[in-house]
Design a protein around this motif. Sequence first.
Motif, PDB file in Angstrom:
ATOM      1  N   ALA A 238      16.576 -94.980   3.963  1.00 44.01           N
ATOM      2  CA  ALA A 238      15.404 -94.788   4.815  1.00 44.01           C
ATOM      3  C   ALA A 238      15.839 -94.112   6.107  1.00 44.01           C
ATOM      4  O   ALA A 238      16.710 -94.620   6.816  1.00 44.01           O
ATOM      5  CB  ALA A 238      14.733 -96.123   5.115  1.00 44.01           C
ATOM      6  N   LEU A 239      15.222 -92.979   6.394  1.00 40.33           N
ATOM      7  CA  LEU A 239      15.575 -92.182   7.570  1.00 40.33           C
ATOM      8  C   LEU A 239      14.329 -91.862   8.382  1.00 40.33           C
ATOM      9  O   LEU A 239      13.218 -91.778   7.830  1.00 40.33           O
ATOM     10  CB  LEU A 239      16.225 -90.854   7.150  1.00 40.33           C
ATOM     11  CG  LEU A 239      17.463 -90.910   6.248  1.00 40.33           C
ATOM     12  CD1 LEU A 239      17.793 -89.506   5.740  1.00 40.33           C
ATOM     13  CD2 LEU A 239      18.647 -91.499   6.993  1.00 40.33           C
ATOM     14  N   VAL A 240      14.508 -91.668   9.680  1.00 41.40           N
ATOM     15  CA  VAL A 240      13.462 -91.110  10.535  1.00 41.40           C
ATOM     16  C   VAL A 240      14.066 -89.971  11.349  1.00 41.40           C
ATOM     17  O   VAL A 240      15.282 -89.927  11.566  1.00 41.40           O
ATOM     18  CB  VAL A 240      12.850 -92.164  11.488  1.00 41.40           C
ATOM     19  CG1 VAL A 240      12.026 -93.180  10.715  1.00 41.40           C
ATOM     20  CG2 VAL A 240      13.924 -92.854  12.319  1.00 41.40           C
ATOM     21  N   ASN A 241      13.189 -89.060  11.798  1.00 43.49           N
ATOM     22  CA  ASN A 241      13.676 -88.027  12.698  1.00 43.49           C
ATOM     23  C   ASN A 241      13.787 -88.611  14.107  1.00 43.49           C
ATOM     24  O   ASN A 241      13.387 -89.746  14.369  1.00 43.49           O
ATOM     25  CB  ASN A 241      12.779 -86.786  12.650  1.00 43.49           C
ATOM     26  CG  ASN A 241      11.342 -87.081  13.019  1.00 43.49           C
ATOM     27  OD1 ASN A 241      10.982 -88.208  13.361  1.00 43.49           O
ATOM     28  ND2 ASN A 241      10.487 -86.069  12.952  1.00 43.49           N
ATOM     29  N   ASN A 242      14.344 -87.844  15.008  1.00 45.08           N
ATOM     30  CA  ASN A 242      14.640 -88.386  16.336  1.00 45.08           C
ATOM     31  C   ASN A 242      13.398 -88.667  17.169  1.00 45.08           C
ATOM     32  O   ASN A 242      13.459 -89.451  18.120  1.00 45.08           O
ATOM     33  CB  ASN A 242      15.588 -87.439  17.094  1.00 45.08           C
ATOM     34  CG  ASN A 242      17.006 -87.515  16.562  1.00 45.08           C
ATOM     35  OD1 ASN A 242      17.377 -88.466  15.871  1.00 45.08           O
ATOM     36  ND2 ASN A 242      17.814 -86.508  16.865  1.00 45.08           N
ATOM     37  N   THR A 243      12.284 -88.049  16.828  1.00 47.49           N
ATOM     38  CA  THR A 243      11.037 -88.359  17.525  1.00 47.49           C
ATOM     39  C   THR A 243      10.266 -89.477  16.830  1.00 47.49           C
ATOM     40  O   THR A 243       9.195 -89.874  17.297  1.00 47.49           O
ATOM     41  CB  THR A 243      10.146 -87.108  17.622  1.00 47.49           C
ATOM     42  OG1 THR A 243       9.957 -86.554  16.307  1.00 47.49           O
ATOM     43  CG2 THR A 243      10.786 -86.058  18.521  1.00 47.49           C
TER      44      THR A 243
ATOM     45  N   ASP B 198       8.478 -89.645  14.259  1.00 43.27           N
ATOM     46  CA  ASP B 198       7.143 -89.382  13.728  1.00 43.27           C
ATOM     47  C   ASP B 198       7.168 -88.969  12.261  1.00 43.27           C
ATOM     48  O   ASP B 198       6.140 -88.685  11.675  1.00 43.27           O
ATOM     49  CB  ASP B 198       6.417 -88.327  14.565  1.00 43.27           C
ATOM     50  CG  ASP B 198       7.115 -86.965  14.562  1.00 43.27           C
ATOM     51  OD1 ASP B 198       8.181 -86.826  13.909  1.00 43.27           O
ATOM     52  OD2 ASP B 198       6.607 -86.051  15.228  1.00 43.27           O
ATOM     53  N   ARG B 199       8.363 -88.983  11.650  1.00 39.52           N
ATOM     54  CA  ARG B 199       8.495 -88.607  10.246  1.00 39.52           C
ATOM     55  C   ARG B 199       9.467 -89.548   9.558  1.00 39.52           C
ATOM     56  O   ARG B 199      10.563 -89.803  10.051  1.00 39.52           O
ATOM     57  CB  ARG B 199       9.019 -87.175  10.138  1.00 39.52           C
ATOM     58  CG  ARG B 199       8.900 -86.575   8.753  1.00 39.52           C
ATOM     59  CD  ARG B 199       7.505 -86.146   8.422  1.00 39.52           C
ATOM     60  NE  ARG B 199       6.969 -85.197   9.382  1.00 39.52           N
ATOM     61  CZ  ARG B 199       5.767 -84.653   9.306  1.00 39.52           C
ATOM     62  NH1 ARG B 199       4.971 -84.966   8.301  1.00 39.52           N
ATOM     63  NH2 ARG B 199       5.345 -83.806  10.232  1.00 39.52           N
ATOM     64  N   LEU B 200       9.022 -90.102   8.420  1.00 37.22           N
ATOM     65  CA  LEU B 200       9.807 -91.067   7.644  1.00 37.22           C
ATOM     66  C   LEU B 200      10.217 -90.429   6.329  1.00 37.22           C
ATOM     67  O   LEU B 200       9.403 -89.781   5.663  1.00 37.22           O
ATOM     68  CB  LEU B 200       8.967 -92.306   7.377  1.00 37.22           C
ATOM     69  CG  LEU B 200       9.553 -93.392   6.475  1.00 37.22           C
ATOM     70  CD1 LEU B 200      10.681 -94.119   7.192  1.00 37.22           C
ATOM     71  CD2 LEU B 200       8.462 -94.378   6.067  1.00 37.22           C
ATOM     72  N   TYR B 201      11.472 -90.653   5.924  1.00 40.19           N
ATOM     73  CA  TYR B 201      12.016 -90.117   4.676  1.00 40.19           C
ATOM     74  C   TYR B 201      12.638 -91.267   3.886  1.00 40.19           C
ATOM     75  O   TYR B 201      13.531 -91.960   4.384  1.00 40.19           O
ATOM     76  CB  TYR B 201      13.094 -89.068   4.962  1.00 40.19           C
ATOM     77  CG  TYR B 201      12.682 -87.984   5.932  1.00 40.19           C
ATOM     78  CD1 TYR B 201      12.152 -86.779   5.481  1.00 40.19           C
ATOM     79  CD2 TYR B 201      12.834 -88.166   7.313  1.00 40.19           C
ATOM     80  CE1 TYR B 201      11.780 -85.772   6.372  1.00 40.19           C
ATOM     81  CE2 TYR B 201      12.467 -87.172   8.207  1.00 40.19           C
ATOM     82  CZ  TYR B 201      11.938 -85.980   7.737  1.00 40.19           C
ATOM     83  OH  TYR B 201      11.566 -84.995   8.633  1.00 40.19           O
ATOM     84  N   LEU B 202      12.182 -91.471   2.651  1.00 39.20           N
ATOM     85  CA  LEU B 202      12.649 -92.605   1.851  1.00 39.20           C
ATOM     86  C   LEU B 202      13.133 -92.159   0.480  1.00 39.20           C
ATOM     87  O   LEU B 202      12.558 -91.254  -0.132  1.00 39.20           O
ATOM     88  CB  LEU B 202      11.518 -93.612   1.618  1.00 39.20           C
ATOM     89  CG  LEU B 202      10.877 -94.314   2.809  1.00 39.20           C
ATOM     90  CD1 LEU B 202       9.716 -95.172   2.324  1.00 39.20           C
ATOM     91  CD2 LEU B 202      11.902 -95.161   3.536  1.00 39.20           C
ATOM     92  N   LEU B 203      14.163 -92.843  -0.005  1.00 40.38           N
ATOM     93  CA  LEU B 203      14.570 -92.753  -1.406  1.00 40.38           C
ATOM     94  C   LEU B 203      14.886 -94.166  -1.858  1.00 40.38           C
ATOM     95  O   LEU B 203      15.711 -94.858  -1.245  1.00 40.38           O
ATOM     96  CB  LEU B 203      15.798 -91.860  -1.580  1.00 40.38           C
ATOM     97  CG  LEU B 203      16.204 -91.624  -3.042  1.00 40.38           C
ATOM     98  CD1 LEU B 203      15.291 -90.560  -3.666  1.00 40.38           C
ATOM     99  CD2 LEU B 203      17.652 -91.176  -3.159  1.00 40.38           C
ATOM    100  N   PHE B 204      14.224 -94.605  -2.937  1.00 42.64           N
ATOM    101  CA  PHE B 204      14.321 -95.999  -3.373  1.00 42.64           C
ATOM    102  C   PHE B 204      14.616 -96.026  -4.865  1.00 42.64           C
ATOM    103  O   PHE B 204      13.916 -95.392  -5.658  1.00 42.64           O
ATOM    104  CB  PHE B 204      12.998 -96.706  -3.077  1.00 42.64           C
ATOM    105  CG  PHE B 204      12.999 -98.186  -3.311  1.00 42.64           C
ATOM    106  CD1 PHE B 204      13.860 -99.022  -2.619  1.00 42.64           C
ATOM    107  CD2 PHE B 204      12.107 -98.758  -4.201  1.00 42.64           C
ATOM    108  CE1 PHE B 204      13.832-100.393  -2.809  1.00 42.64           C
ATOM    109  CE2 PHE B 204      12.068-100.122  -4.406  1.00 42.64           C
ATOM    110  CZ  PHE B 204      12.930-100.941  -3.704  1.00 42.64           C
TER     111      PHE B 204
END
Length: 221
Positions: free
Chosen positions: A181-186, A188-194
Motif C-alpha cells: 500500500a502506497l500513497v504519493n507525497n501529497t 491524495d492518491r492511493l496505490y494498492l496491490l493485495f
Amino acid sequence: MLKRAIHWGAAVITVAAVTVGCAAPEYTYVKNAEQKTYFKVPHDWHQLPTGDLDDYLTGSNPNSASSAIRQRMWWSVAYDAAAIPDPVHLTTSDVTDEPIVYARVAQLTEPQQNAVSLDMLRDMFLPVTEDAREAQAANTQLTGFELLSDEVLTPSDGTHGVRVVYNYEITGVMHTFDLTALVNNTADRLYLLFIRCSTSCYRERTEQLDTIATSFTVRSK
C-alpha cells in the motif's frame, strides 16, 4: 453476489494487459498508463470483473451515487489463478487454494487524506496493527493472527508506504495475505496491490507471488 465473505476495509483500480511475441509469454503486464502504475501476473491467470467487488469493499449499493463517484475515482483490476475464477475468492471465508491478486489506484477525498498514516495503510483490508486487531476482537472469523513481515517502502521520491505479509486462520484454515500500500507525497492518491491464498498455497508459490508483489511499480509524476 459476494457471499460468505469476511469483513473487509475499503479502498480500488482499472487495467490494461500487454503481451508481445507469438508464443504465449510467461507474464501478463498490467498497467494504468495515466497513473503510471504497473505490475505483472502469470499469463495463465484469469482477469476478473471488479465492479461488484469494489461495491462490496466500499459497502456501496451499485445503483447509489457513492458507487458512481467511486467508479470515477478508482481504477481496479483482479486476476485469479483458480480454474474457475471468481471475484469472491478475494473476500470469501472459504478456503482459497489458488492465489488471487487485486490492485487499485484511488483518488482520496480530503477526510481520507487527513487520515493517511502507515498504520492506516497496514489496516487497509484486514486488521494488522494491534489497535485494529483489538477493535475487531469480536470478529470470531479471524483468529490466529501472525505477522510475517512488515516493511516500510520508499520506492521513489514521490511515493511511500508499506508492504505487510500476515496470516489469519479463517474457519480452521490458515490464509496468507500480502499487501503493498502506497500513497504519493501529497496523500491524495492511493496505490494498492493485495494477494491472498491459503498459507500452504503461499508457501508453495512464494517465489512467484513475491515476483508479482515486487513488480508493483508507481512512477513519480
